[in-house]
Design a protein around this motif. Structure first.
Motif, PDB file in Angstrom:
ATOM      1  N   TRP A  35      22.182  40.590 -29.247  1.00 15.42           N
ATOM      2  CA  TRP A  35      22.517  41.207 -28.323  1.00 15.42           C
ATOM      3  C   TRP A  35      23.470  40.478 -27.206  1.00 15.42           C
ATOM      4  O   TRP A  35      22.951  39.176 -27.189  1.00 15.42           O
ATOM      5  N   LEU A  41      17.005  42.950 -21.919  1.00 13.74           N
ATOM      6  CA  LEU A  41      15.968  43.560 -22.538  1.00 13.74           C
ATOM      7  C   LEU A  41      14.460  43.069 -22.258  1.00 13.74           C
ATOM      8  O   LEU A  41      14.152  41.945 -21.699  1.00 13.74           O
ATOM      9  N   GLN A  45      14.451  37.382 -25.564  1.00 11.54           N
ATOM     10  CA  GLN A  45      15.770  37.984 -26.299  1.00 11.54           C
ATOM     11  C   GLN A  45      15.581  37.742 -28.007  1.00 11.54           C
ATOM     12  O   GLN A  45      15.313  36.830 -28.286  1.00 11.54           O
ATOM     13  N   TYR A  71       4.864  45.317 -35.649  1.00 12.05           N
ATOM     14  CA  TYR A  71       5.665  45.287 -34.329  1.00 12.05           C
ATOM     15  C   TYR A  71       4.829  44.960 -33.175  1.00 12.05           C
ATOM     16  O   TYR A  71       5.327  44.723 -31.986  1.00 12.05           O
ATOM     17  N   TYR A  97      12.633  39.472 -33.991  1.00 16.01           N
ATOM     18  CA  TYR A  97      12.975  40.760 -33.456  1.00 16.01           C
ATOM     19  C   TYR A  97      11.793  40.888 -32.215  1.00 16.01           C
ATOM     20  O   TYR A  97      10.997  40.237 -32.095  1.00 16.01           O
ATOM     21  N   ARG A  98      12.093  41.907 -31.302  1.00 22.78           N
ATOM     22  CA  ARG A  98      11.240  42.104 -30.151  1.00 22.78           C
ATOM     23  C   ARG A  98       9.782  42.806 -30.526  1.00 22.78           C
ATOM     24  O   ARG A  98       9.751  43.698 -31.424  1.00 22.78           O
ATOM     25  N   SER A 102       7.440  45.704 -25.953  1.00 20.41           N
ATOM     26  CA  SER A 102       8.464  46.517 -26.623  1.00 20.41           C
ATOM     27  C   SER A 102       7.776  47.365 -27.665  1.00 20.41           C
ATOM     28  O   SER A 102       6.731  46.820 -28.325  1.00 20.41           O
ATOM     29  N   HIS A 103       8.256  48.904 -27.863  1.00 22.74           N
ATOM     30  CA  HIS A 103       7.392  49.415 -28.733  1.00 22.74           C
ATOM     31  C   HIS A 103       8.479  49.841 -30.007  1.00 22.74           C
ATOM     32  O   HIS A 103       9.825  49.555 -29.949  1.00 22.74           O
ATOM     33  N   ALA A 106      12.711  49.653 -30.692  1.00 23.69           N
ATOM     34  CA  ALA A 106      13.184  48.392 -30.454  1.00 23.69           C
ATOM     35  C   ALA A 106      13.413  47.358 -31.538  1.00 23.69           C
ATOM     36  O   ALA A 106      14.454  46.750 -31.603  1.00 23.69           O
ATOM     37  N   ALA A 109      15.737  48.591 -33.998  1.00 24.67           N
ATOM     38  CA  ALA A 109      17.241  48.297 -33.447  1.00 24.67           C
ATOM     39  C   ALA A 109      17.773  46.880 -33.753  1.00 24.67           C
ATOM     40  O   ALA A 109      18.740  46.618 -34.056  1.00 24.67           O
ATOM     41  N   ASP A 110      16.718  45.832 -33.630  1.00 25.72           N
ATOM     42  CA  ASP A 110      17.178  44.432 -33.604  1.00 25.72           C
ATOM     43  C   ASP A 110      17.223  44.273 -35.291  1.00 25.72           C
ATOM     44  O   ASP A 110      18.403  43.484 -35.409  1.00 25.72           O
TER      45      ASP A 110
END
Length: 122
Positions: A35, A41, A45, A71, A97-98, A102-103, A106, A109-110
């Motif tokens: 991003w 975020l 990152q 996750y 990824y996050r 973050s849940h 997120a 989306a990454d």
């Protein structure tokens, strides 16, 4: 009995990939943010770690590695796989990824962003 054979096969594959990855080149991966930097975020990152093979043996297909972890965490075996694909001549990209705090949406989306970036830039 079948489970035991599968576990043996999985462990053998992991040892073989680690051994062949250590024989390859030791060029550091390139890290690309997923991003724009201006986008704030929660947490770390997200980024792509890109492992490029030697130019003489490079193939046209890029392998996108999305490590598991529910996750909450990211599996530690992703770099071993990336080095294995690099040694075989395939460019590989790991999605960092996050995770928590973050849940659910997120991380998804990454990963979707990483797929778009790899498709666009190969």
């Amino acid at each position: 009995m079948l489970r035991l054979r599968f576990r043996y096969l999985a462990v053998s594959l992991l040892v073989a990939t680690a051994t062949s990855a250590q024989k390859g080149n030791s060029v550091a991966p390139m890290k690309v943010p997923l991003w724009p930097v201006q986008l704030q975020l929660a947490g770390a990152q997200p980024q792509l770690e890109i492992y490029r093979p030697l130019a003489a043996q490079s193939k046209d297909i890029t392998v996108l590695i999305v490590p598991g972890g529910g996750y909450g965490i990211i599996s530690p075996y992703d770099r071993v796989l990336a080095e294995f694909f690099r040694s075989e001549g395939y460019p590989a990209a790991i999605v960092d990824y996050r995770t928590l705090p973050s849940h659910y949406p997120a991380a998804l989306a990454d990963v979707m962003r990483a797929v778009r970036m790899v498709r666009a830039h190969g």
